[in-house]
Write a protein that holds these residues in place. Structure first.
Motif, PDB file in Angstrom:
ATOM      1  N   ARG A   4       0.854  -1.167   0.000  1.00 57.51           N
ATOM      2  CA  ARG A   4       0.000   0.000   0.000  1.00 57.51           C
ATOM      3  C   ARG A   4       0.894   1.222   0.000  1.00 57.51           C
ATOM      4  NH1 ARG A   4      -3.983  -2.056   4.932  1.00 57.51           N
ATOM      5  NH2 ARG A   4      -4.865  -3.858   3.857  1.00 57.51           N
ATOM      6  N   HIS A   5       0.317   2.379  -0.280  1.00 58.52           N
ATOM      7  CA  HIS A   5       1.114   3.597  -0.358  1.00 58.52           C
ATOM      8  C   HIS A   5       0.754   4.530   0.786  1.00 58.52           C
ATOM      9  CE1 HIS A   5       3.542   6.741  -2.159  1.00 58.52           C
ATOM     10  NE2 HIS A   5       2.537   7.579  -1.989  1.00 58.52           N
ATOM     11  N   PRO A 159       6.697  -4.402   0.823  1.00 57.00           N
ATOM     12  CA  PRO A 159       7.851  -4.004   0.013  1.00 57.00           C
ATOM     13  C   PRO A 159       7.870  -2.482  -0.162  1.00 57.00           C
ATOM     14  CG  PRO A 159       6.739  -5.880  -0.975  1.00 57.00           C
ATOM     15  CD  PRO A 159       5.858  -5.421   0.149  1.00 57.00           C
ATOM     16  N   GLY A 160       9.034  -1.898   0.060  1.00 54.71           N
ATOM     17  CA  GLY A 160       9.143  -0.451  -0.072  1.00 54.71           C
ATOM     18  C   GLY A 160       8.563   0.320   1.088  1.00 54.71           C
ATOM     19  N   PHE A 218      -0.655  -2.908  19.199  1.00 56.43           N
ATOM     20  CA  PHE A 218      -1.769  -2.443  18.376  1.00 56.43           C
ATOM     21  C   PHE A 218      -1.248  -2.104  16.986  1.00 56.43           C
ATOM     22  CE2 PHE A 218      -2.971  -1.193  22.708  1.00 56.43           C
ATOM     23  CZ  PHE A 218      -4.274  -1.672  22.803  1.00 56.43           C
ATOM     24  N   THR A 219      -1.932  -2.574  15.952  1.00 50.73           N
ATOM     25  CA  THR A 219      -1.592  -2.234  14.568  1.00 50.73           C
ATOM     26  C   THR A 219      -2.891  -1.958  13.817  1.00 50.73           C
ATOM     27  OG1 THR A 219       0.405  -3.607  14.581  1.00 50.73           O
ATOM     28  CG2 THR A 219      -0.505  -3.039  12.434  1.00 50.73           C
ATOM     29  N   GLY A 220      -2.897  -0.937  12.971  1.00 45.88           N
ATOM     30  CA  GLY A 220      -4.081  -0.608  12.198  1.00 45.88           C
ATOM     31  C   GLY A 220      -4.338  -1.612  11.097  1.00 45.88           C
ATOM     32  N   ALA A 221      -5.595  -1.956  10.887  1.00 45.78           N
ATOM     33  CA  ALA A 221      -5.960  -2.913   9.838  1.00 45.78           C
ATOM     34  C   ALA A 221      -5.639  -2.389   8.447  1.00 45.78           C
ATOM     35  CB  ALA A 221      -7.452  -3.258   9.934  1.00 45.78           C
ATOM     36  N   GLU A 222      -5.543  -1.059   8.304  1.00 46.36           N
ATOM     37  CA  GLU A 222      -5.253  -0.449   7.006  1.00 46.36           C
ATOM     38  C   GLU A 222      -3.825   0.078   6.931  1.00 46.36           C
ATOM     39  OE1 GLU A 222      -7.531  -0.769   4.686  1.00 46.36           O
ATOM     40  OE2 GLU A 222      -8.807  -1.725   6.186  1.00 46.36           O
ATOM     41  N   ASP A 223      -2.951  -0.415   7.790  1.00 48.10           N
ATOM     42  CA  ASP A 223      -1.554   0.045   7.810  1.00 48.10           C
ATOM     43  C   ASP A 223      -0.914  -0.125   6.445  1.00 48.10           C
ATOM     44  OD1 ASP A 223       1.401   0.125   8.376  1.00 48.10           O
ATOM     45  OD2 ASP A 223       0.671   0.337  10.421  1.00 48.10           O
ATOM     46  N   ILE A 227       2.488  -5.081   7.852  1.00 49.42           N
ATOM     47  CA  ILE A 227       1.469  -6.023   7.397  1.00 49.42           C
ATOM     48  C   ILE A 227       0.672  -6.489   8.612  1.00 49.42           C
ATOM     49  CG2 ILE A 227       1.042  -8.194   6.193  1.00 49.42           C
ATOM     50  CD1 ILE A 227       3.819  -7.836   4.874  1.00 49.42           C
ATOM     51  N   PRO A 228      -0.573  -6.043   8.759  1.00 47.48           N
ATOM     52  CA  PRO A 228      -1.348  -6.355   9.967  1.00 47.48           C
ATOM     53  C   PRO A 228      -1.472  -7.852  10.246  1.00 47.48           C
ATOM     54  CG  PRO A 228      -2.429  -4.648   8.674  1.00 47.48           C
ATOM     55  CD  PRO A 228      -1.316  -5.167   7.842  1.00 47.48           C
ATOM     56  N   ASP A 229      -1.776  -8.643   9.228  1.00 51.64           N
ATOM     57  CA  ASP A 229      -1.937 -10.083   9.446  1.00 51.64           C
ATOM     58  C   ASP A 229      -0.640 -10.727   9.921  1.00 51.64           C
ATOM     59  OD1 ASP A 229      -4.566  -9.902   8.710  1.00 51.64           O
ATOM     60  OD2 ASP A 229      -4.282 -10.689   6.685  1.00 51.64           O
TER      61      ASP A 229
END
Length: 264
Positions: A4-5, A159-160, A218-223, A227-229
């Motif tokens: 994601r960007h 990646p990136g 805690f990690t955002g689902a849209e991070d 990678i949340p999973d």
């Protein structure tokens, strides 16, 4: 894995919530900076920032925690950020650990402190994991890591890094902050030495499983960076409570904390 960007254009620092910058001198003679958010209690949260910026962007989360009465909150600037922005970041592997100890001495000289929580976001979250698995862990009642940076071999980021970071051949990296968003107060390059000092060990998950520190992740689902999973998988295996927060990304996890503040 498709990444994601990370888009910074909508991220704003509300100046009305920003505590003034304060400085202190360490016993090594260095001047470091921090911001302090007071609350009517003796508990303290030390809350570290991530790469590129400094303690400024932690102001929404810090002020929310203090206003809710959970704790006084101090948001330190890592060495080579804030007041020490222009100093060399080629530091010894334990320099940031020492700086944390110096900060605690300074704060305890200013006010009464009972329980201390160490927390951090992104690189600051990785530093939190580092301390939670070090001898310094005994100084803290608990730890909270927000979207923490994990060692590369664990393959826990896109990646990136969401376009946010470019890794250099020498082991350091460059922060890809758009020119239009720069104010001149950013730190855009990091040495390998600094990253080593800020990062958890390569066997951090094994240490977490063995030591079982009082830690929440805690990690955002849209991070867009982490990678949340993968975070869910890795921390669950290490027997560390991890929560994936719906609708939050790498930055809104600190700018929109209402959904998890009571569980901090």
């Amino acid at each position: 894995m498709t990444g994601r960007h990370l888009d910074l254009r909508s991220f704003k620092i509300p100046l009305g919530k920003l505590a003034p910058l304060e400085t202190f001198k360490t016993r090594q003679g260095d001047v470091l900076s921090y911001r302090f958010y007071p609350a009517w209690c003796e508990d303290l949260i030390v809350l570290y920032h991530g790469v590129g910026s400094d303690s400024r962007y932690m102001c929404v989360l810090a002020s929310a925690l203090a206003k809710a009465g959970y704790a006084n909150v101090v948001t330190p600037d890592f060495r080579c950020h804030g007041a020490s922005l222009n100093s060399s970041d080629r530091i010894s592997p334990n320099q940031l650990d020492i700086d944390l100890e110096e900060l605690l001495i300074h704060i305890k000289m200013q006010r009464a402190v009972a329980r201390i929580t160490l927390a951090g976001h992104s690189l600051g979250g990785g530093f939190t994991l580092r301390i939670a698995t070090s001898d310094l862990r005994t100084q803290f009642a608990k730890f909270v890591a927000l979207a923490p940076r994990l060692p590369e071999h664990l393959q826990a980021f896109y990646p990136g890094h969401g376009g946010w970071i470019s890794v250099r051949e020498d082991g350091g990296f460059v922060v890809n902050m758009p020119e239009a968003l720069r104010s001149g107060q950013e730190k855009l390059t990091y040495s390998k030495e600094f990253l080593v000092a800020a990062s958890p060990s390569e066997d951090v998950l094994e240490k977490l499983k063995t030591l079982a520190p009082p830690l929440k992740v805690f990690t955002g689902a849209e991070d867009e960076v982490d990678i949340p999973d993968r975070h869910s998988e890795l921390f669950t295996k290490a027997r560390i409570p991890v929560e994936i927060l719906p609708e939050l990304n790498h930055l809104t996890i600190v700018s929109k904390p209402d959904s998890y503040l009571s569980r901090f």
